[in-house]
Design a protein around this motif. Structure first.
Motif, short mmCIF file in Angstrom:
data_model
loop_
_atom_site.label_atom_id
_atom_site.label_comp_id
_atom_site.label_asym_id
_atom_site.label_seq_id
_atom_site.Cartn_x
_atom_site.Cartn_y
_atom_site.Cartn_z
N ARG A 1 12.98 18.86 -8.54
CA ARG A 1 13.67 19.40 -9.71
C ARG A 1 12.69 20.17 -10.61
NH1 ARG A 1 15.02 14.94 -11.75
NH2 ARG A 1 16.97 14.69 -10.58
N ASN A 2 11.52 19.61 -10.84
CA ASN A 2 10.52 20.28 -11.67
C ASN A 2 10.02 21.56 -11.01
OD1 ASN A 2 10.71 18.27 -13.61
ND2 ASN A 2 8.96 17.11 -12.83
N GLN B 1 21.92 20.53 -9.19
CA GLN B 1 20.98 21.47 -9.81
C GLN B 1 21.65 22.83 -10.05
OE1 GLN B 1 18.22 19.80 -10.69
NE2 GLN B 1 19.26 18.19 -9.51
N ARG C 1 12.72 24.21 -11.54
CA ARG C 1 12.76 24.70 -12.92
C ARG C 1 11.59 25.62 -13.25
NH1 ARG C 1 14.42 18.90 -15.78
NH2 ARG C 1 16.64 18.96 -15.20
#
Length: 330
Positions: free
Chosen positions: A321-322, A139, A325
């Motif tokens: 991950r979402n 990431q 972000r």
């Protein structure tokens, strides 16, 4: 019965009664001893939990330890998987804490977006979370993992877990260390590590987000809600709580439940398996409802305590991950 027989019979009855009283006293004393020994043994297990097959010696690694934490029991000194730096974090508790800093740009990343702090659970050490390093490097984040007080290679002034009390000061120390070098800081914690993050939350103003696995409401609720406590009388459970806090030199007033009321700016992602038999997912549910700031929850059906990623790697990584972000570029 003659008069002499009556006189002889009365002392005999008295002797029998005395023997019965002595017997009752002995039985009661043995019962108290058994209860005291049981409570003391239980307090040892709570204050000094042990991971099966793992020791604080980083050079040792058993089959069970490797199965739980990965190759070489998560010791990146031995695996040579990453380029990393040995660091020492000055702690507010009065000593330095050992850690590993794994830079993204030295491990295949084009640039570093920031850093994520990994905080392990009670009774383990920084090796526990080595399995998560590749995901966060991908990431674009540098990864810092360190040993909490009395864990791994860290010093131990007051022996035993304090369930976030002293550990939260270690977390705050790590935050102060990182805030001098990074603008974007994320934090991940599991179990006692997650609870420590929540206790320190009112002071983590610059953190972009917390990823929390199986935190607890407070220490008292952890013990009261445990399956082992259900069949015990309340006085025995309360005695155990009192003994643990006394021996561990902490209280349950410093808790995630109380700290959450003083913060509302840092986004939270709470992850807790419904199969967790150590800390019920109801703890995370309660904490999410209590928090007035932005929060997300995920309660998967699979995964034991601290093992959600192992059972749900794809969905786990997608959700994390979402979350990153949505919050890292605010």
């Amino acid at each position: 019965m003659t008069q002499n027989q009556k006189r002889n019979h009365q002392p005999r009855r008295f002797r029998i009664l005395v023997k019965l009283c002595y017997g009752a006293v002995i039985v009661f004393t043995l019962f108290l001893f058994a209860v005291a020994f049981g409570i003391w043994s239980a307090s040892n297990q709570i204050l000094f939990p042990k991971w099966n097959g793992l020791s604080k010696n980083f050079l040792e690694c058993s089959f069970d330890g490797e199965k739980a934490w990965g190759r070489s029991c998560g010791n990146i000194r031995l695996t040579n998987e990453y380029r990393f730096k040995e660091i020492w974090i000055p702690s507010l508790n009065g000593y330095d804490l050992p850690g590993w800093l794994v830079p993204a740009y030295e491990n295949g990343g084009l640039m570093s977006k920031g850093v994520i702090l990994l905080v392990h659970g009670g009774g383990s050490d920084r090796r526990e979370l080595t399995r998560l390093i590749p995901f966060y490097l991908n990431q674009g984040f540098d990864v810092l993992s360190f040993d909490l007080s009395c864990h791994g290679e860290a010093p131990c002034v007051v022996p035993g877990l304090s369930f976030g009390n002293r550990e939260s000061r270690d977390v705050l120390s790590a935050y102060l260390y990182l805030s001098k070098k990074y603008k974007n800081i994320l934090m991940f914690g599991s179990s006692v590590g997650a609870s420590s993050l929540l206790i320190a939350l009112p002071f983590l103003h610059g953190v972009k987000g917390l990823i929390l696995e199986n935190p607890m409401i407070n220490f008292d609720r952890l013990i009261l809600d445990s399956p082992e406590s259900v069949s015990l009388p309340n006085w025995m459970v309360q005695s155990l709580i009192g003994l643990v806090t006394s021996r561990g030199k902490f209280d349950s007033l410093l808790s995630p439940e109380n700290s959450l009321r003083f913060s509302s700016s840092v986004p939270l992602l709470l992850i807790h398996s419904k199969k967790d038999s150590v800390v019920s997912y109801k703890h995370s549910e309660f904490l999410a409802n209590l928090y007035s700031g932005p929060s997300e929850v995920w309660f998967p059906d699979l995964g034991s305590h601290g093992k959600v990623w192992d059972e749900n790697p794809s969905e786990y990584e997608t959700r994390v991950r979402n979350f990153i972000r949505r919050n890292i570029n605010k």
